[in-house]
Design an enzyme around this catalytic site. Sequence first.
Site, PDB file in Angstrom:
ATOM      1  N   LYS A   1      17.076  14.466  31.545  1.00 53.29           N
ATOM      2  CA  LYS A   1      16.391  13.586  32.482  1.00 53.29           C
ATOM      3  C   LYS A   1      16.342  12.135  31.964  1.00 53.29           C
ATOM      4  O   LYS A   1      16.664  11.883  30.796  1.00 53.29           O
ATOM      5  CB  LYS A   1      14.981  14.118  32.757  1.00 53.29           C
TER       6      LYS A   1
HETATM    7  C1  LIG Z   1      15.031  19.274  36.016  1.00 54.35           C
HETATM    8  C2  LIG Z   1      14.341  19.596  37.267  1.00 54.35           C
HETATM    9  C3  LIG Z   1      13.239  20.463  37.324  1.00 54.35           C
HETATM   10  C4  LIG Z   1      12.791  21.293  36.187  1.00 54.35           C
HETATM   11  O1  LIG Z   1      12.569  20.672  35.013  1.00 54.35           O
HETATM   12  P1  LIG Z   1      12.649  21.443  33.597  1.00 54.35           P
HETATM   13  O2  LIG Z   1      11.934  20.499  32.701  1.00 54.35           O
HETATM   14  O3  LIG Z   1      14.091  21.607  33.243  1.00 54.35           O
HETATM   15  O4  LIG Z   1      11.925  22.732  33.770  1.00 54.35           O
HETATM   16  C5  LIG Z   1      12.594  20.619  38.534  1.00 54.35           C
HETATM   17  N1  LIG Z   1      13.012  19.996  39.644  1.00 54.35           N
HETATM   18  C6  LIG Z   1      14.081  19.178  39.640  1.00 54.35           C
HETATM   19  C7  LIG Z   1      14.478  18.480  40.885  1.00 54.35           C
HETATM   20  C8  LIG Z   1      14.792  18.963  38.463  1.00 54.35           C
HETATM   21  O5  LIG Z   1      15.879  18.188  38.472  1.00 54.35           O
END
Ligand SMILES: *Cc1c(COP(=O)(O)O)cnc(C)c1O
Length: 397
Positions: free
Chosen positions: A186
């Site tokens: 992210k």
């Molecule tokens: C990455 C993501 C998540 C989940 O995040 P994690 O930290 O990997 O559990 C949820 N929703 C969206 C849209 C994402 O891109």
Amino acid sequence: MPGFELFGDLERKQVNDVLDNGVLMRYGFDGMRNGHWKAKELETQLQNTFQSKHVQLVSSGTAAVSVALASAGVGAGHEVIMPTFTFVASFEAIMMLGAIPVLVDIDDTLGLNPEAVEQAITPNTKAIMVVQMCGSMANMDALQAIAKKHNILLIEDACQAIGGTYKGKPLGSIGDLGCFSFDFVKTITCGEGGAVITNNKDYYLNADHYSDHGHDHVGNDRGAETHPFLGYNFRISELHAAVGLAQVKRLPEFLELQKKNFNILRDALSQIPEVTFRTVPEGGVESCAFLSFFLPDLETTRKVIQAFKTEGVDVCWNYYDNNWHYIREWNHLKDLKSLFPISKEVKQGLSYLKTKTFAKSDHYIGRNISCLIKLSWTEVEVKERASKMVKAIKENI
Ligand SMILES: *Cc1c(COP(=O)(O)O)cnc(C)c1O
């Protein structure tokens, strides 16, 4: 995106602060910590970044979505409306609480189609979960109006849209509760981590307790705590929060780089008449984490993706056949492949997925290509990439 591309001394220094005193847990051990409260510090910082009164850090973005829903009272038998295009975490988080995901079509924003949302509302609908995919947003005014009219919650998953805004507000801060992920890919990373944000004090206190076994965190050094209600463990560690603290301080720099690279690619592609871009609702500003565009049809899109591969243009995806992000290939959900028994209510609630088709979503996702915008590209690299992309599209259109 992603923040891991630009890792360095700041992250190392923050982590070393934690290692030096050895308190890896975010709560308690007051006397040993040498004044270091990395998770608390990051929460305060994020209140500012996301312009939200309250921030609760948790262990992941998926945990954030589940904790947000639980904190607002969503549970067994409730229906939560969510888009067909998202990450599998959306339905995982809903089903973890015994609630029922109700999937509805998207539109050319690549987010929830407000008309489809309105049609899906039943007396059991408790929340609309909007997912701000690929750095941009759904039509938030329309969705807010629907939530208000039916007196249901609007939960915003802004995991992929850190830094985007709508009518001057950070994405994530518009719904009743917002969710972020700081996983490894992210815009800001903690390694693993997430956050729930809200302006509602009750929801915040619920999130704070629920994510740590129901402890109310009253008193110093955990001395006077009680359990007002049941909870689980979705805590973030001090080590993860320390990494996030370094990263969040660099967010303006990350967003600037993203925008610069995004604009070079967008300008190049906009010279091709057959290329159209996703609709960004009026008043919206993308985070520029992705460049998302449409081609005339699925066949052309598949050919262009192939040509990108041949040209060495990576990190561009068509999600039509993708089993992480789009309903068509979520067979484990459709077939309810669970390790443990699932309630009759949820089984029944999901039976529609065996037969329902999503032609409108197919129409957009089938023709869409979304390219990740990296932070580490040099200007020469982005320009080279732009000309390769233009060539690949022109030759296949
Ligand atoms: C990455 C993501 C998540 C989940 O995040 P994690 O930290 O990997 O559990 C949820 N929703 C969206 C849209 C994402 O891109």
